[in-house]
Design an enzyme around this catalytic site. Structure first.
Site, short mmCIF file in Angstrom:
data_model
loop_
_atom_site.label_atom_id
_atom_site.label_comp_id
_atom_site.label_asym_id
_atom_site.label_seq_id
_atom_site.Cartn_x
_atom_site.Cartn_y
_atom_site.Cartn_z
N HIS A 157 0.81 -1.22 0.00
CA HIS A 157 0.00 0.00 0.00
C HIS A 157 0.85 1.27 0.00
CE1 HIS A 157 -3.32 -2.73 0.59
NE2 HIS A 157 -4.11 -1.73 0.27
N TYR A 203 -9.49 7.75 1.77
CA TYR A 203 -9.53 6.31 1.95
C TYR A 203 -8.44 5.95 2.95
CZ TYR A 203 -10.30 1.46 0.25
OH TYR A 203 -10.62 0.14 0.10
N TRP A 245 -5.29 -5.42 -9.16
CA TRP A 245 -4.91 -5.23 -7.76
C TRP A 245 -5.41 -6.37 -6.89
CZ3 TRP A 245 -1.50 -2.46 -5.13
CH2 TRP A 245 -1.64 -2.35 -3.76
#
Length: 103
Positions: A22, A41, A76
């Site tokens: 990430h 987010y 992803w």
């Protein structure tokens, strides 16, 4: 603005790898999220349970729902599949959380 919250699970031995991936989030994935109305987010890890708590602020449910069918999102999911609990379509298993308090 709409708030979404949900819980996912990362495998205990994959905490560091999950965070690493990430931190290196693909620019095209980041742009796709923005293009689909994601304003903020956040993902938090509970190391004791390996639960991930996700919080997102979005423009619309319609745009949010379209994210899952994008090519970059599908890529992803496949990339993350080996380090977290997933469904048969490679999407992360997740449980929607209901807001019970706001200050």
């Amino acid at each position: 603005m709409i708030i979404k919250a949900f819980r996912m699970v990362v495998y205990p031995e994959q905490h560091k790898e999950y965070e690493k991936r990430h931190k290196e989030l693909w620019p095209e994935l980041r742009q796709m999220l923005k293009n689909h109305g994601v304003k903020k987010y956040f993902i938090f890890l509970d190391k004791e349970t390996s639960h991930l708590f996700a919080y997102a602020e979005i423009e619309s449910e319609e745009l949010w729902e379209k994210i899952s069918s994008t090519e970059i999102n599908q890529k992803w999911w496949r990339y993350m599949e080996s380090i977290m609990e997933t469904n048969s379509d490679s999407s992360p298993t997740s449980v929607d959380l209901r807001q019970v308090f706001e200050l």
